[in-house]
Design a protein around this motif. Structure first.
Motif, PDB file in Angstrom:
ATOM      1  N   LEU A 165     -11.294  13.051  22.390  1.00 56.54           N
ATOM      2  CA  LEU A 165     -10.432  14.612  21.973  1.00 56.54           C
ATOM      3  C   LEU A 165     -11.256  15.010  21.006  1.00 56.54           C
ATOM      4  N   GLU A 166     -11.572  14.665  19.795  1.00 58.58           N
ATOM      5  CA  GLU A 166     -12.634  15.501  18.955  1.00 58.58           C
ATOM      6  C   GLU A 166     -13.919  16.007  19.370  1.00 58.58           C
ATOM      7  N   ASP A 167     -14.441  15.533  20.261  1.00 56.77           N
ATOM      8  CA  ASP A 167     -16.189  16.097  20.739  1.00 56.77           C
ATOM      9  C   ASP A 167     -15.329  16.839  22.130  1.00 56.77           C
ATOM     10  N   LEU A 168     -14.209  17.578  22.814  1.00 64.32           N
ATOM     11  CA  LEU A 168     -13.428  18.574  23.610  1.00 64.32           C
ATOM     12  C   LEU A 168     -12.799  19.859  22.506  1.00 64.32           C
ATOM     13  N   SER A 169     -12.140  19.257  22.429  1.00 62.22           N
ATOM     14  CA  SER A 169     -10.985  19.866  21.616  1.00 62.22           C
ATOM     15  C   SER A 169     -11.586  20.600  20.332  1.00 62.22           C
ATOM     16  N   SER A 170     -12.856  20.182  19.538  1.00 62.96           N
ATOM     17  CA  SER A 170     -13.785  20.829  18.841  1.00 62.96           C
ATOM     18  C   SER A 170     -14.773  22.352  20.047  1.00 62.96           C
ATOM     19  N   GLN A 171     -14.589  22.555  21.186  1.00 58.47           N
ATOM     20  CA  GLN A 171     -15.266  23.310  21.610  1.00 58.47           C
ATOM     21  C   GLN A 171     -13.961  24.581  22.439  1.00 58.47           C
ATOM     22  N   VAL A 172     -12.540  23.706  21.850  1.00 54.47           N
ATOM     23  CA  VAL A 172     -11.810  25.547  22.291  1.00 54.47           C
ATOM     24  C   VAL A 172     -12.496  26.772  21.690  1.00 54.47           C
ATOM     25  N   ARG A 173     -12.838  27.865  21.811  1.00 54.22           N
ATOM     26  CA  ARG A 173     -13.353  28.974  21.315  1.00 54.22           C
ATOM     27  C   ARG A 173     -11.996  29.782  20.258  1.00 54.22           C
ATOM     28  N   LYS A 174     -11.181  29.304  20.689  1.00 53.86           N
ATOM     29  CA  LYS A 174     -10.341  30.853  19.626  1.00 53.86           C
ATOM     30  C   LYS A 174      -9.505  29.195  19.286  1.00 53.86           C
ATOM     31  N   LYS A 175      -8.034  29.192  19.519  1.00 52.30           N
ATOM     32  CA  LYS A 175      -7.299  28.318  18.160  1.00 52.30           C
ATOM     33  C   LYS A 175      -6.434  27.306  19.682  1.00 52.30           C
ATOM     34  N   ILE A 176      -5.892  26.365  18.082  1.00 51.49           N
ATOM     35  CA  ILE A 176      -5.297  25.270  19.736  1.00 51.49           C
ATOM     36  C   ILE A 176      -3.886  25.331  18.883  1.00 51.49           C
ATOM     37  N   PHE A 177      -2.530  25.506  20.113  1.00 50.32           N
ATOM     38  CA  PHE A 177      -1.244  25.532  19.868  1.00 50.32           C
ATOM     39  C   PHE A 177      -0.884  24.324  20.271  1.00 50.32           C
ATOM     40  N   VAL A 178       0.386  22.957  19.857  1.00 46.67           N
ATOM     41  CA  VAL A 178       0.818  21.661  19.476  1.00 46.67           C
ATOM     42  C   VAL A 178       1.726  22.376  19.897  1.00 46.67           C
ATOM     43  N   THR A 179       3.128  21.834  20.022  1.00 50.81           N
ATOM     44  CA  THR A 179       4.340  22.603  20.822  1.00 50.81           C
ATOM     45  C   THR A 179       5.273  20.754  20.448  1.00 50.81           C
ATOM     46  N   CYS A 180       5.728  20.289  19.426  1.00 51.34           N
ATOM     47  CA  CYS A 180       6.715  19.893  19.481  1.00 51.34           C
ATOM     48  C   CYS A 180       8.289  19.733  19.077  1.00 51.34           C
ATOM     49  N   GLY A 181       8.635  18.728  19.000  1.00 50.89           N
ATOM     50  CA  GLY A 181      10.102  19.011  19.034  1.00 50.89           C
ATOM     51  C   GLY A 181      10.646  17.871  20.206  1.00 50.89           C
ATOM     52  N   THR A 182      11.999  17.454  19.773  1.00 52.56           N
ATOM     53  CA  THR A 182      13.141  16.878  20.959  1.00 52.56           C
ATOM     54  C   THR A 182      12.975  17.305  22.520  1.00 52.56           C
ATOM     55  N   ASN A 183      13.471  18.781  22.791  1.00 48.02           N
ATOM     56  CA  ASN A 183      14.049  18.932  23.233  1.00 48.02           C
ATOM     57  C   ASN A 183      13.190  20.658  23.690  1.00 48.02           C
ATOM     58  N   GLY A 184      12.823  21.096  24.678  1.00 44.11           N
ATOM     59  CA  GLY A 184      12.108  22.026  24.852  1.00 44.11           C
ATOM     60  C   GLY A 184      10.525  22.184  25.620  1.00 44.11           C
ATOM     61  N   LYS A 185       9.920  20.555  25.150  1.00 44.36           N
ATOM     62  CA  LYS A 185       8.627  21.224  24.748  1.00 44.36           C
ATOM     63  C   LYS A 185       8.310  21.796  26.853  1.00 44.36           C
ATOM     64  N   THR A 186       8.382  20.799  27.337  1.00 43.40           N
ATOM     65  CA  THR A 186       7.079  20.758  28.275  1.00 43.40           C
ATOM     66  C   THR A 186       8.000  22.613  28.653  1.00 43.40           C
ATOM     67  N   THR A 187       9.058  22.925  28.848  1.00 46.19           N
ATOM     68  CA  THR A 187       9.399  24.250  29.555  1.00 46.19           C
ATOM     69  C   THR A 187       8.162  25.396  28.240  1.00 46.19           C
ATOM     70  N   THR A 188       8.324  24.913  27.082  1.00 50.81           N
ATOM     71  CA  THR A 188       7.659  25.921  25.696  1.00 50.81           C
ATOM     72  C   THR A 188       6.697  25.971  26.376  1.00 50.81           C
ATOM     73  N   ASN A 189       5.560  25.178  25.956  1.00 49.95           N
ATOM     74  CA  ASN A 189       4.111  24.944  26.184  1.00 49.95           C
ATOM     75  C   ASN A 189       3.764  25.597  26.938  1.00 49.95           C
ATOM     76  N   ASN A 190       4.092  25.691  28.949  1.00 49.51           N
ATOM     77  CA  ASN A 190       3.702  25.564  29.624  1.00 49.51           C
ATOM     78  C   ASN A 190       3.920  26.836  30.152  1.00 49.51           C
ATOM     79  N   MET A 191       5.417  27.851  29.100  1.00 50.46           N
ATOM     80  CA  MET A 191       5.441  29.537  28.931  1.00 50.46           C
ATOM     81  C   MET A 191       4.335  30.064  28.797  1.00 50.46           C
TER      82      MET A 191
END
Length: 445
Positions: free
Chosen positions: A42-68
């Motif tokens: 995970l560290e090896d690959l995520s460190s290759q992201v050129r700009k920014k990394i978002f994480v989406t957390c919370g009880t409801n709405g994570k998948t829809t919000t993240n995909n959107m």
């Protein structure tokens, strides 16, 4: 490039391919195998992201919000890694990266949009250093797995503080989420709906009624739903923070529409809760430095998948599949269904597998009495705990049909229903029901 990383990527991709050929999702297996070969994958690959990394957390709405948010970034010409399927524990997160990597272990991505289960942040964050966290809401969910909300909040605050420069993009209307962001010490940005839109059910279960700062009872000038609304503490002064991305002129019906900043956004979705999902994705895009001028164009093309407002057409019947896994989410699902005033059939599928939570007592906190409406032609209960669901409906004097097998239930309603079917399922029924509907959609009439 590490040989172990290349081997992990190859093995994971092979596992994913085999699982798909067998008709299984295969995502978590791909991640599990990759981690066995290279624990630092995970560290090896995520460190290759050129700009920014978002994480989406919370009880409801994570998948829809993240995909959107992913779709919005892609609409801006960015290359994005995303766990679209909603596999949000460590194996699923790892799988998103390994399946997106090339055969040599190279990742070609400008951004990452990663949905993360709240309890799994302890396992994900050490290998993934996010730049932004979208925090949607905090509701009671799977008590036998998560425990009370305080436990989830403590885990999230602990992990947020391990990434002190990470900006938290938080739903200001949720007192629990807002307190968490404000107390963490991290920089935060807010989104929300500053004025009342619709009347909230008086008997709705509300979490976080007491101030997390001093323990006094919070005062609300209004509720949107559950504990979301405009709050303040009369004792210590804790209150809803000023909202940066504020949705106003909100219209809810067969279509959603609202204003935010100088933009008028519309979407062909039902459910007030989707205003928050759209607004969160918009706030994420704007925080990343984009103007949002193409956001409406993305909304028009965005097709919810993986059982989040997913639509099917089977033998002339329109079918809507949606996930409902806790009281707050189920109540909003019911509200969205009831916005459709035409005749409809409903199937409710409840399982109690480990991923669902084996304690289904939360069903008694859902306002099922709202389904006692003349527009509902039939209700069928299905799944492992269909008998419990039938008993729950008996207590609100609503007759139901019982059919434990989900596919049989769907086929019966396709044959004898009114041509308008809603299928509401909890977590472990989601993937199998999605596959059943896909299969049926492909069958010749």
């Amino acid at each position: 490039m590490k040989i172990r990383t290349m081997a992990a990527v190859f093995a994971a991709k092979s596992a994913g391919f085999i699982c798909r050929k067998m008709g299984r999702q295969g995502v978590t297996w791909a991640g599990k195998i990759a981690l066995k070969i290279n624990p630092d994958i995970l560290e090896d690959l995520s460190s290759q992201v050129r700009k920014k990394i978002f994480v989406t957390c919370g009880t409801n709405g994570k998948t829809t919000t993240n995909n959107m948010l992913c779709a919005a970034l892609e609409n801006e010409g960015q290359k994005v890694v995303c766990n679209h399927t909603g596999s949000n524990m460590l194996n699923g997160v790892v799988a998103a990266f390994v399946l997106a990597a090339g055969p040599t272990g190279r990742l070609d991505a400008d951004y990452a949009c990663i949905e993360v289960d709240e309890a799994s942040t302890r396992h994900v964050f050490p290998g993934l250093k996010p730049d932004y966290m979208l925090l949607t809401n905090l509701f009671r969910d799977q008590l036998d797995r998560y425990g009370e909300i305080d436990i989830t909040m403590n885990i999230l605050e602990e992990m947020i503080r391990t990434v002190p420069k990470m900006q938290v993009i938080v739903n200001a209307d949720d007192a629990l989420s807002a307190y968490l962001a404000m107390d963490s010490g991290n920089p935060y940005i807010t989104y929300g709906i500053s004025k009342p839109v619709q009347k909230s059910a008086a008997n709705e279960i509300r979490e976080g009624r007491f101030c997390k700062k001093c323990g006094a009872r919070l005062e609300y000038s209004f509720y949107h739903y559950s504990q979301l609304g405009d709050y303040k503490c009369p004792s210590c002064g804790f209150a809803r923070p000023e909202i940066k991305y504020d949705a106003h002129d909100v219209k809810v019906g067969d279509q959603l529409s609202f204003q935010v900043e100088d933009k008028h956004l519309t979407a062909n979705y039902k459910g007030f809760y989707n205003v928050y999902n759209i607004l969160a994705a918009y706030a994420g895009l704007r925080t990343a430095g984009f103007s949002g001028e193409h956001f409406q164009n993305m909304l028009q093309k965005f097709n919810p998948e993986n059982g989040r407002m997913e639509q099917f057409r089977i033998k002339g019947t329109g079918v809507m599949l949606n996930l409902a896994k806790n009281p707050a989410g189920f109540n909003q699902n019911i509200s969205a269904v009831m916005q459709d005033k035409t005749q409809k059939d409903i199937i409710i599928t409840i399982n109690d597998n480990a991923q669902d939570g084996t304690d289904i007592s939360w069903l008694w906190d859902v306002d099922f009495d709202l389904l006692g409406d003349a527009s509902i032609h039939s209700i069928t209960v299905s799944g492992i705990r269909c008998q419990d669901m039938r008993l729950r409906m008996k207590y609100v004097d609503i007759p139901v049909m019982l059919e434990e097998n989900v596919e049989t239930a769907i086929r019966k309603r396709i044959e004898d229903g009114v041509g308008n079917l809603y299928v509401l399922v909890n977590y472990t029924a989601l993937f199998s029901t999605h596959n059943i509907l896909k299969k049926m959609e492909g069958e010749k009439e």
